[in-house]
Write an enzyme that holds these catalytic residues in place. Structure first.
Site, PDB file in Angstrom:
ATOM      1  N   ASN A 136       4.263  24.024   1.970  1.00 30.00           N
ATOM      2  CA  ASN A 136       4.738  22.713   2.470  1.00 30.00           C
ATOM      3  C   ASN A 136       3.571  21.738   2.601  1.00 30.00           C
ATOM      4  O   ASN A 136       3.675  20.578   2.251  1.00 30.00           O
ATOM      5  CB  ASN A 136       5.334  22.788   3.880  1.00 30.00           C
ATOM      6  CG  ASN A 136       6.206  23.970   4.129  1.00 30.00           C
ATOM      7  OD1 ASN A 136       5.807  25.086   3.831  1.00 30.00           O
ATOM      8  ND2 ASN A 136       7.375  23.736   4.670  1.00 30.00           N
ATOM      9  N   CYS A 137       2.472  22.297   3.121  1.00 29.28           N
ATOM     10  CA  CYS A 137       1.348  21.420   3.463  1.00 29.28           C
ATOM     11  C   CYS A 137       0.690  20.845   2.211  1.00 29.28           C
ATOM     12  O   CYS A 137      -0.028  19.858   2.280  1.00 29.28           O
ATOM     13  CB  CYS A 137       0.327  22.180   4.310  1.00 29.28           C
ATOM     14  SG  CYS A 137       1.112  23.102   5.651  1.00 29.28           S
ATOM     15  N   THR A 165       6.170  35.330   6.770  1.00 32.11           N
ATOM     16  CA  THR A 165       5.167  36.065   7.551  1.00 32.11           C
ATOM     17  C   THR A 165       5.810  37.241   8.276  1.00 32.11           C
ATOM     18  O   THR A 165       5.287  38.362   8.266  1.00 32.11           O
ATOM     19  CB  THR A 165       4.514  35.138   8.608  1.00 32.11           C
ATOM     20  OG1 THR A 165       3.887  34.079   7.919  1.00 32.11           O
ATOM     21  CG2 THR A 165       3.499  35.867   9.463  1.00 32.11           C
ATOM     22  N   GLY A 203       8.935  29.529  14.572  1.00 28.39           N
ATOM     23  CA  GLY A 203       8.602  28.351  13.757  1.00 28.39           C
ATOM     24  C   GLY A 203       9.069  27.033  14.346  1.00 28.39           C
ATOM     25  O   GLY A 203       9.295  26.900  15.551  1.00 28.39           O
ATOM     26  N   ARG A 255       4.553  45.810   6.646  1.00 29.03           N
ATOM     27  CA  ARG A 255       3.267  46.481   6.881  1.00 29.03           C
ATOM     28  C   ARG A 255       3.350  47.457   8.047  1.00 29.03           C
ATOM     29  O   ARG A 255       2.592  48.415   8.132  1.00 29.03           O
ATOM     30  CB  ARG A 255       2.160  45.450   7.135  1.00 29.03           C
ATOM     31  CG  ARG A 255       1.723  44.713   5.862  1.00 29.03           C
ATOM     32  CD  ARG A 255       0.431  43.942   6.083  1.00 29.03           C
ATOM     33  NE  ARG A 255       0.608  42.800   6.971  1.00 29.03           N
ATOM     34  CZ  ARG A 255       0.923  41.574   6.556  1.00 29.03           C
ATOM     35  NH1 ARG A 255       1.089  41.322   5.268  1.00 29.03           N
ATOM     36  NH2 ARG A 255       1.073  40.581   7.423  1.00 29.03           N
TER      37      ARG A 255
END
Ligand code: FAD
Length: 563
Positions: A41-42, A14, A281, A21
């Site tokens: 991961n999820c 991210t 994170g 950007r």
């Protein structure tokens, strides 16, 4: 500007994409020690269970696609093994060739995540003991499951990953035993709400062993998971999911200030204690939005948001991360279980005196087909009525209600403010008085003194000597299928005619099935001058909590509650 990012998944990927950007000229390099970037991961447990059948679906990006879209240099199988903050460089090991090299940075972002807790149990390195963190772990488990056809798997740990693994392995027709050290699964929920989770897991054939500590593995021809009381649960494999811990050896080596469980201390701009080094994170310590205290929250949403905040600040914008409140949702077989903020147990440990409302509400208008009951518990501060947290377990519409409540907490709303929320309604989706509104109405009634509540935990303490009136206002049929000891039955619709049967100078404790009829009865009696208490949650909720306790006792008797 040269930016180096360690870890190429939720937070790292991210941050990388956002930096691009914001700055088309930045030189961005991501080092990722596993073979994959930006993986889901999820979704990993669902690949093992077969729900996600295409392994390509697990990787949202490849180094090539990331380069094509963002011109970001992503190097997988490259581990950053050292950070030199005075030289502003990192030492990197190419895990394929073994080559070690230095890479300079102007800005460094650490997003190394968290690793599964793996205590040095006897036998923990056996090939039949697995943990699940990344794509490689997933393939290892999948290969074992498809190649060796285990008949019985022990899952150790009843948090998100353990519960999802139990469900997915069970879905493959495998016998699953889930062992949890705490007396309940899923720590974000209070014990009463966890009762619904336990019931679903048991109904779907998972053997729950609660309150039992694993302390090793028997690793001969016959594999087994050993409990602290000496009992051995025989199985063909074990998946350990007893929690995660920040993966911060690198941060420690770099001399960054560390906090809870060795996590990286950051400010709200995601800056570490060393200039030009950011961290995001699962590896970082954040502020719990509700308690204001340092916290670790290992979830994808916070990691993604923090990655964006770090990127903004690196690129000259001014962004702040305002803390996390642990909003989460999980599918548990047919159920959806969601929570946000803190629960009663955490509030108590923080010394916050709280109250709660508990509702059994329909997911949508009762007259429209297909509505299903959800149990909602909303916790608020006693003195201020500040919303502290919510837990919801049900089938449909759980996710949207929890998100409304999460937003309300974020907005600093009081629980009675929920009454005013103008929420969308049509019969297939909701009720004109949404369950979230209902929670607000109930709190308003409490605040205005219209309703006093009593709770499951009060039940064993209620005197059965006639000094208080114990009243069940459900129908006779409902009471026949189960009722509380010592409660007299006067259906609510007969109450006005039979009010003379209730002694006026004694407190009246009322219960019904969902809490609605008992509320009406409470208002009838209060209008006549009685001192009345309404049961929070209704008999349906009471029975679920009670039954859970009985099941746990039964497990103890058959050796399943072991510690
Ligand atoms: P990660 O996404 O874990 O990425 C860290 C990466 O850094 C890893 O790939 C690691 O290999 C790499 N790395 C570490 N050290 C180095 C180094 N020295 N050099 C190079 N690379 C390094 N969260 C939810 O909100 N909802 C869910 O449903 C959910 N389900 C999950 C299911 C599973 C099985 C797992 C494991 C996690 C789940 N999570 C879920 C948690 C969520 O995935 C994490 O909170 C999130 O990925 C954290 O992002 P991160 O960037 O901090 O770490």
């Amino acid at each position: 500007m040269k930016v180096v990012i360690v870890g190429g998944v939720a937070g790292g990927a991210t941050a990388a994409a956002r930096i691009r950007r914001l700055d088309e000229s930045a030189e961005i390099t991501v080092f990722e020690k596993s073979g994959y970037i930006s993986y889901a991961n999820c979704g990993l447990p669902y690949y093992i269970g077969g729900e996600i059948s295409d392994k390509e679906q697990l990787t949202l990006q490849t180094p090539e696609s990331f380069y094509a879209r963002f011109r970001i240099d992503v190097r997988v199988r490259h581990e950053v093994i050292e950070v030199n903050t005075s030289q502003k460089s990192v030492k990197v090991k190419d895990l394929t060739s073994g080559r070690v090299f230095d890479e300079k940075y102007d800005k460094l972002v650490l997003s190394p995540g968290a690793k599964p807790v793996r205590p040095p149990f006897e036998g923990v390195d056996d090939a039949r003991v697995f943990t699940l963190r990344n794509v490689e772990d997933t393939f290892r488990i999948k290969d074992f499951v498809t190649g060796r056809n285990p008949e019985h798997v022990v899952v150790i740990g009843g948090g998100f990953i353990g519960v999802e693994m139990a469900e997915n392995l069970r879905g493959l027709g495998i016998e699953v035993t889930l062992i949890e050290a705490a007396p309940q699964l899923m720590a974000p929920f209070d014990a009463d709400m966890a009762a619904f989770i336990h019931a679903e897991m048991r109904a779907m054939g998972v053997n729950l062993v609660l309150g039992a500590m694993v302390d090793g593995f028997e690793t001969g021809d016959s594999f087994g998971v050993r409990l602290r009381n000496g009992e051995v649960v025989r199985a063909d494999m074990a998946v350990m999911a007893i929690g995660v811990t920040p993966d911060t050896a690198l941060a420690k080596q770099a001399g960054l200030v560390l906090g809870l469980k060795g996590s990286i201390v950051v400010n709200d701009r995601m800056e570490t204690s060393v200039p030009d080094v950011y961290a995001v994170g699962d590896a970082v310590q954040i502020t719990n939005f509700v308690t204001g205290k340092p916290a670790l929250i290992s979830l994808a949403g916070p990691a993604n948001k923090q990655g964006r905040v770090a990127a903004d600040n690196i690129c000259g914008l001014s962004s702040r991360y305002g803390g996390g409140q642990g909003s989460s949702v999980i599918k548990i077989f047919r159920l959806t279980a969601a929570s946000t903020g803190i629960n009663e147990r955490v509030a108590a440990s923080e010394g916050i005196v709280c109250d709660k409302v508990i509702l059994s509400s329909m997911s949508h208008a009762g007259y429209y087909p297909g509505g299903k009951i959800m149990t909602m518990k909303v916790v608020f501060e006693n003195s201020s009525y500040r919303l502290l947290g919510a837990q919801i377990i049900g089938y449909d519409g759980v996710d949207k209600r929890i998100d409304v409540l999460a937003t309300a907490i974020r907005a600093g709303m009081k629980v009675y403010d929920l009454a005013e929320l103008d929420l969308a309604y049509a019969p297939p989706y909701s009720s004109a008085k949404d369950p979230v509104n209902m929670a607000g109405f109930m709190a308003e009634n409490i605040m205005n003194g219209l309703v006093k509540q009593w709770y499951t935990e009060d039940e064993p303490l209620l005197p059965r000597d006639g000094s208080v009136i114990l009243l069940d206002v459900r129908t006779r049929e409902e009471c026949r299928s189960g009722a509380l000891n010592g409660f007299v039955n006067i259906p609510v619709d007969e109450l006005r005619e039979r009010i003379g049967e209730i002694e006026k100078d004694k407190p009246v404790y009322i219960i019904c099935q969902s809490g609605l009829r008992s509320y009406i009865a409470a208002r009838i009696l209060a209008g006549k001058g009685f001192d009345v208490y309404n049961f929070a949650g209704g008999y349906r909720y009471y029975a679920a909590v009670k039954n859970d306790k009985l099941c746990s006792v039964a497990s103890t008797a058959c050796g399943k509650d072991a510690d």
